[in-house]
Design a protein around this motif. Structure first.
Motif, PDB file in Angstrom:
ATOM      1  N   LEU A  32       0.824  -1.212   0.000  1.00 62.57           N
ATOM      2  CA  LEU A  32       0.000   0.000   0.000  1.00 62.57           C
ATOM      3  C   LEU A  32       0.861   1.266   0.000  1.00 62.57           C
ATOM      4  CD1 LEU A  32      -2.783  -0.995   2.560  1.00 62.57           C
ATOM      5  CD2 LEU A  32      -2.932  -0.972   0.072  1.00 62.57           C
ATOM      6  N   GLY A  33       2.198   1.087  -0.024  1.00 64.17           N
ATOM      7  CA  GLY A  33       3.094   2.228  -0.140  1.00 64.17           C
ATOM      8  C   GLY A  33       3.620   2.780   1.178  1.00 64.17           C
ATOM      9  N   PHE A  34       3.434   2.037   2.253  1.00 68.32           N
ATOM     10  CA  PHE A  34       3.923   2.504   3.558  1.00 68.32           C
ATOM     11  C   PHE A  34       5.360   2.083   3.799  1.00 68.32           C
ATOM     12  CE2 PHE A  34      -0.571   2.831   4.348  1.00 68.32           C
ATOM     13  CZ  PHE A  34      -0.691   3.879   5.235  1.00 68.32           C
ATOM     14  N   GLU A  35       6.073   2.930   4.538  1.00 63.74           N
ATOM     15  CA  GLU A  35       7.380   2.609   5.096  1.00 63.74           C
ATOM     16  C   GLU A  35       7.061   1.959   6.450  1.00 63.74           C
ATOM     17  OE1 GLU A  35      11.503   2.870   4.729  1.00 63.74           O
ATOM     18  OE2 GLU A  35      10.155   3.880   3.338  1.00 63.74           O
ATOM     19  N   ILE A  36       7.646   0.792   6.756  1.00 64.19           N
ATOM     20  CA  ILE A  36       7.247   0.042   7.941  1.00 64.19           C
ATOM     21  C   ILE A  36       8.342  -0.009   9.008  1.00 64.19           C
ATOM     22  CG2 ILE A  36       6.407  -2.198   8.799  1.00 64.19           C
ATOM     23  CD1 ILE A  36       4.536  -0.804   6.788  1.00 64.19           C
ATOM     24  N   ALA A  37       7.920   0.170  10.247  1.00 61.76           N
ATOM     25  CA  ALA A  37       8.776  -0.128  11.396  1.00 61.76           C
ATOM     26  C   ALA A  37       8.013  -1.168  12.208  1.00 61.76           C
ATOM     27  CB  ALA A  37       9.027   1.126  12.226  1.00 61.76           C
ATOM     28  N   GLU A  38       8.725  -1.961  12.990  1.00 66.79           N
ATOM     29  CA  GLU A  38       8.076  -3.003  13.777  1.00 66.79           C
ATOM     30  C   GLU A  38       8.479  -2.906  15.240  1.00 66.79           C
ATOM     31  OE1 GLU A  38       8.728  -6.969  12.282  1.00 66.79           O
ATOM     32  OE2 GLU A  38       8.536  -6.329  10.192  1.00 66.79           O
ATOM     33  N   ALA A  39       7.536  -3.270  16.105  1.00 64.13           N
ATOM     34  CA  ALA A  39       7.817  -3.369  17.534  1.00 64.13           C
ATOM     35  C   ALA A  39       7.092  -4.601  18.059  1.00 64.13           C
ATOM     36  CB  ALA A  39       7.335  -2.117  18.260  1.00 64.13           C
ATOM     37  N   ALA A  40       7.722  -5.287  19.022  1.00 70.09           N
ATOM     38  CA  ALA A  40       7.156  -6.534  19.543  1.00 70.09           C
ATOM     39  C   ALA A  40       6.251  -6.321  20.753  1.00 70.09           C
ATOM     40  CB  ALA A  40       8.290  -7.505  19.901  1.00 70.09           C
ATOM     41  N   ASP A  41       6.271  -5.117  21.326  1.00 74.97           N
ATOM     42  CA  ASP A  41       5.393  -4.823  22.464  1.00 74.97           C
ATOM     43  C   ASP A  41       5.235  -3.317  22.601  1.00 74.97           C
ATOM     44  OD1 ASP A  41       7.457  -3.669  24.339  1.00 74.97           O
ATOM     45  OD2 ASP A  41       8.276  -5.698  24.178  1.00 74.97           O
ATOM     46  N   GLY A  42       4.354  -2.910  23.514  1.00 73.07           N
ATOM     47  CA  GLY A  42       4.054  -1.494  23.677  1.00 73.07           C
ATOM     48  C   GLY A  42       5.234  -0.658  24.133  1.00 73.07           C
ATOM     49  N   MET A  43       6.106  -1.232  24.956  1.00 73.84           N
ATOM     50  CA  MET A  43       7.271  -0.502  25.451  1.00 73.84           C
ATOM     51  C   MET A  43       8.200  -0.148  24.291  1.00 73.84           C
ATOM     52  SD  MET A  43       8.219   0.551  28.455  1.00 73.84           S
ATOM     53  CE  MET A  43       7.921  -0.552  29.820  1.00 73.84           C
ATOM     54  N   GLU A  44       8.460  -1.146  23.442  1.00 75.49           N
ATOM     55  CA  GLU A  44       9.306  -0.944  22.267  1.00 75.49           C
ATOM     56  C   GLU A  44       8.642   0.072  21.320  1.00 75.49           C
ATOM     57  OE1 GLU A  44      10.914  -3.781  18.710  1.00 75.49           O
ATOM     58  OE2 GLU A  44      10.632  -4.773  20.651  1.00 75.49           O
ATOM     59  N   ALA A  45       7.323  -0.028  21.171  1.00 74.95           N
ATOM     60  CA  ALA A  45       6.580   0.880  20.295  1.00 74.95           C
ATOM     61  C   ALA A  45       6.667   2.319  20.795  1.00 74.95           C
ATOM     62  CB  ALA A  45       5.120   0.438  20.209  1.00 74.95           C
ATOM     63  N   LEU A  46       6.569   2.490  22.109  1.00 78.27           N
ATOM     64  CA  LEU A  46       6.640   3.830  22.694  1.00 78.27           C
ATOM     65  C   LEU A  46       8.011   4.443  22.425  1.00 78.27           C
ATOM     66  CD1 LEU A  46       4.573   5.544  24.134  1.00 78.27           C
ATOM     67  CD2 LEU A  46       5.474   4.750  26.311  1.00 78.27           C
ATOM     68  N   ALA A  47       9.064   3.630  22.542  1.00 75.68           N
ATOM     69  CA  ALA A  47      10.422   4.109  22.259  1.00 75.68           C
ATOM     70  C   ALA A  47      10.528   4.551  20.790  1.00 75.68           C
ATOM     71  CB  ALA A  47      11.444   3.014  22.559  1.00 75.68           C
ATOM     72  N   TRP A  48       9.932   3.778  19.886  1.00 73.86           N
ATOM     73  CA  TRP A  48       9.913   4.137  18.475  1.00 73.86           C
ATOM     74  C   TRP A  48       9.239   5.483  18.277  1.00 73.86           C
ATOM     75  CZ3 TRP A  48      11.900   3.176  13.926  1.00 73.86           C
ATOM     76  CH2 TRP A  48      12.488   1.939  13.675  1.00 73.86           C
ATOM     77  N   CYS A  49       8.064   5.631  18.897  1.00 72.78           N
ATOM     78  CA  CYS A  49       7.273   6.849  18.710  1.00 72.78           C
ATOM     79  C   CYS A  49       7.986   8.075  19.268  1.00 72.78           C
ATOM     80  CB  CYS A  49       5.898   6.698  19.358  1.00 72.78           C
ATOM     81  SG  CYS A  49       4.861   5.497  18.496  1.00 72.78           S
ATOM     82  N   ARG A  50       8.706   7.894  20.358  1.00 75.48           N
ATOM     83  CA  ARG A  50       9.449   9.019  20.941  1.00 75.48           C
ATOM     84  C   ARG A  50      10.589   9.433  20.025  1.00 75.48           C
ATOM     85  NH1 ARG A  50       9.008   6.552  27.018  1.00 75.48           N
ATOM     86  NH2 ARG A  50       7.077   7.626  27.559  1.00 75.48           N
ATOM     87  N   ALA A  51      11.148   8.468  19.286  1.00 73.89           N
ATOM     88  CA  ALA A  51      12.253   8.761  18.369  1.00 73.89           C
ATOM     89  C   ALA A  51      11.737   9.357  17.059  1.00 73.89           C
ATOM     90  CB  ALA A  51      13.052   7.489  18.091  1.00 73.89           C
ATOM     91  N   ALA A  52      10.659   8.802  16.537  1.00 73.12           N
ATOM     92  CA  ALA A  52      10.093   9.263  15.256  1.00 73.12           C
ATOM     93  C   ALA A  52       8.627   8.864  15.198  1.00 73.12           C
ATOM     94  CB  ALA A  52      10.859   8.632  14.096  1.00 73.12           C
ATOM     95  N   MET A  53       7.746   9.831  15.385  1.00 73.33           N
ATOM     96  CA  MET A  53       6.309   9.555  15.417  1.00 73.33           C
ATOM     97  C   MET A  53       5.830   9.090  14.035  1.00 73.33           C
ATOM     98  SD  MET A  53       4.059   9.558  17.875  1.00 73.33           S
ATOM     99  CE  MET A  53       4.513  10.692  19.184  1.00 73.33           C
ATOM    100  N   PRO A  54       5.220   7.904  13.958  1.00 71.82           N
ATOM    101  CA  PRO A  54       4.742   7.411  12.661  1.00 71.82           C
ATOM    102  C   PRO A  54       3.420   8.077  12.259  1.00 71.82           C
ATOM    103  CG  PRO A  54       4.193   5.841  14.382  1.00 71.82           C
ATOM    104  CD  PRO A  54       4.977   6.950  15.038  1.00 71.82           C
TER     105      PRO A  54
END
Length: 128
Positions: A32-54
Protein backbone atom coordinates in the motif's frame (compact mmCIF):
# COMPACT_ATOMS: atom_id res chain seq x y z
CA UNK A 1 -4.34 18.42 3.07
CA UNK A 2 -1.44 17.51 0.73
CA UNK A 3 1.93 18.66 1.99
CA UNK A 4 3.03 19.67 -1.49
CA UNK A 5 5.11 16.56 -1.97
CA UNK A 6 3.24 13.90 -3.91
CA UNK A 7 5.95 11.40 -3.07
CA UNK A 8 5.87 11.77 0.70
CA UNK A 9 5.92 8.27 2.12
CA UNK A 10 3.69 7.48 5.06
CA UNK A 11 5.16 5.48 7.89
CA UNK A 12 3.34 2.75 9.80
CA UNK A 13 4.52 1.15 13.02
CA UNK A 14 3.33 -2.46 13.28
CA UNK A 15 3.09 -3.45 16.95
CA UNK A 16 2.49 -7.14 17.60
CA UNK A 17 4.25 -9.80 19.66
CA UNK A 18 3.81 -12.28 16.79
CA UNK A 19 6.63 -12.15 14.25
CA UNK A 20 4.32 -13.87 11.71
CA UNK A 21 1.60 -11.21 12.10
CA UNK A 22 4.21 -8.44 11.79
CA UNK A 23 5.57 -10.03 8.61
CA UNK A 24 2.08 -10.40 7.05
CA UNK A 25 1.13 -6.82 8.01
CA UNK A 26 4.46 -5.51 6.69
CA UNK A 27 3.89 -7.16 3.29
CA UNK A 28 0.34 -5.78 3.01
CA UNK A 29 1.28 -2.26 4.13
CA UNK A 30 4.39 -2.08 1.94
CA UNK A 31 2.17 -2.99 -1.01
CA UNK A 32 0.00 0.00 0.00
CA UNK A 33 3.09 2.23 -0.14
CA UNK A 34 3.92 2.50 3.56
CA UNK A 35 7.38 2.61 5.10
CA UNK A 36 7.25 0.04 7.94
CA UNK A 37 8.78 -0.13 11.40
CA UNK A 38 8.08 -3.00 13.78
CA UNK A 39 7.82 -3.37 17.53
CA UNK A 40 7.16 -6.53 19.54
CA UNK A 41 5.39 -4.82 22.46
CA UNK A 42 4.05 -1.49 23.68
CA UNK A 43 7.27 -0.50 25.45
CA UNK A 44 9.31 -0.94 22.27
CA UNK A 45 6.58 0.88 20.30
CA UNK A 46 6.64 3.83 22.69
CA UNK A 47 10.42 4.11 22.26
CA UNK A 48 9.91 4.14 18.47
CA UNK A 49 7.27 6.85 18.71
CA UNK A 50 9.45 9.02 20.94
CA UNK A 51 12.25 8.76 18.37
CA UNK A 52 10.09 9.26 15.26
CA UNK A 53 6.31 9.56 15.42
CA UNK A 54 4.74 7.41 12.66
CA UNK A 55 1.74 8.41 10.54
CA UNK A 56 -0.10 5.23 11.45
CA UNK A 57 0.10 2.42 14.00
CA UNK A 58 -1.31 -1.07 13.54
CA UNK A 59 -1.67 -2.21 17.13
CA UNK A 60 -2.20 -5.59 18.77
CA UNK A 61 -4.19 -5.80 22.02
CA UNK A 62 -2.54 -8.64 23.95
CA UNK A 63 1.24 -8.34 24.26
CA UNK A 64 3.83 -8.96 26.97
CA UNK A 65 5.65 -6.09 28.74
CA UNK A 66 3.05 -3.46 27.75
CA UNK A 67 -0.25 -4.28 26.08
CA UNK A 68 -1.88 -2.32 23.28
CA UNK A 69 -4.36 -0.42 25.42
CA UNK A 70 -1.73 0.77 27.90
CA UNK A 71 0.55 1.75 25.00
CA UNK A 72 -2.27 3.70 23.34
CA UNK A 73 -3.04 5.67 26.51
CA UNK A 74 0.65 6.51 26.98
CA UNK A 75 1.03 7.40 23.28
CA UNK A 76 -1.89 9.83 23.34
CA UNK A 77 -0.28 11.58 26.35
CA UNK A 78 3.04 12.06 24.51
CA UNK A 79 3.91 15.31 22.69
CA UNK A 80 2.61 14.74 19.15
CA UNK A 81 1.05 11.46 20.28
CA UNK A 82 -2.36 12.57 19.11
CA UNK A 83 -1.14 12.60 15.48
CA UNK A 84 -0.79 8.93 14.46
CA UNK A 85 -3.86 7.10 13.22
CA UNK A 86 -4.14 4.03 15.45
CA UNK A 87 -5.84 0.91 14.12
CA UNK A 88 -6.30 -1.85 16.68
CA UNK A 89 -5.83 -5.30 15.20
CA UNK A 90 -6.93 -8.05 17.57
CA UNK A 91 -8.92 -11.19 18.28
CA UNK A 92 -10.77 -9.28 21.02
CA UNK A 93 -13.97 -8.58 19.14
CA UNK A 94 -16.62 -7.97 21.77
CA UNK A 95 -18.29 -4.57 21.99
CA UNK A 96 -16.74 -3.78 25.41
CA UNK A 97 -13.20 -4.18 24.03
CA UNK A 98 -14.00 -2.12 20.95
CA UNK A 99 -15.53 0.69 23.03
CA UNK A 100 -12.55 0.64 25.41
CA UNK A 101 -10.12 0.89 22.48
CA UNK A 102 -12.03 3.79 20.89
CA UNK A 103 -12.30 5.62 24.23
CA UNK A 104 -8.54 5.24 24.72
CA UNK A 105 -7.97 6.96 21.38
CA UNK A 106 -8.04 4.26 18.68
CA UNK A 107 -9.27 5.45 15.29
CA UNK A 108 -10.35 2.11 13.88
CA UNK A 109 -10.57 -1.58 14.69
CA UNK A 110 -9.69 -4.70 12.67
CA UNK A 111 -10.37 -8.31 13.67
CA UNK A 112 -7.75 -11.03 13.29
CA UNK A 113 -7.31 -12.82 11.01
CA UNK A 114 -7.13 -9.96 8.52
CA UNK A 115 -6.15 -9.67 4.87
CA UNK A 116 -4.95 -6.94 2.54
CA UNK A 117 -8.46 -5.87 1.54
CA UNK A 118 -9.54 -5.37 5.16
CA UNK A 119 -6.45 -3.33 6.04
CA UNK A 120 -6.69 -1.30 2.84
CA UNK A 121 -10.37 -0.43 3.40
CA UNK A 122 -9.89 0.44 7.11
CA UNK A 123 -6.86 2.62 6.33
CA UNK A 124 -8.83 4.34 3.54
CA UNK A 125 -11.72 4.99 5.97
CA UNK A 126 -9.37 6.86 8.30
CA UNK A 127 -7.81 8.85 5.46
CA UNK A 128 -4.50 7.04 4.93
Amino acid sequence: MPDGSPLSVKTCLVVDDSRVIRKVARRILEDLGFEIAEAADGMEALAWCRAAMPDAILLDWNMPVMGGLEFLRKLRAEPGGDAPVVVFCTVENDVAHIEEALEAGADEYIMKPFDGDIIESKFAEVGL
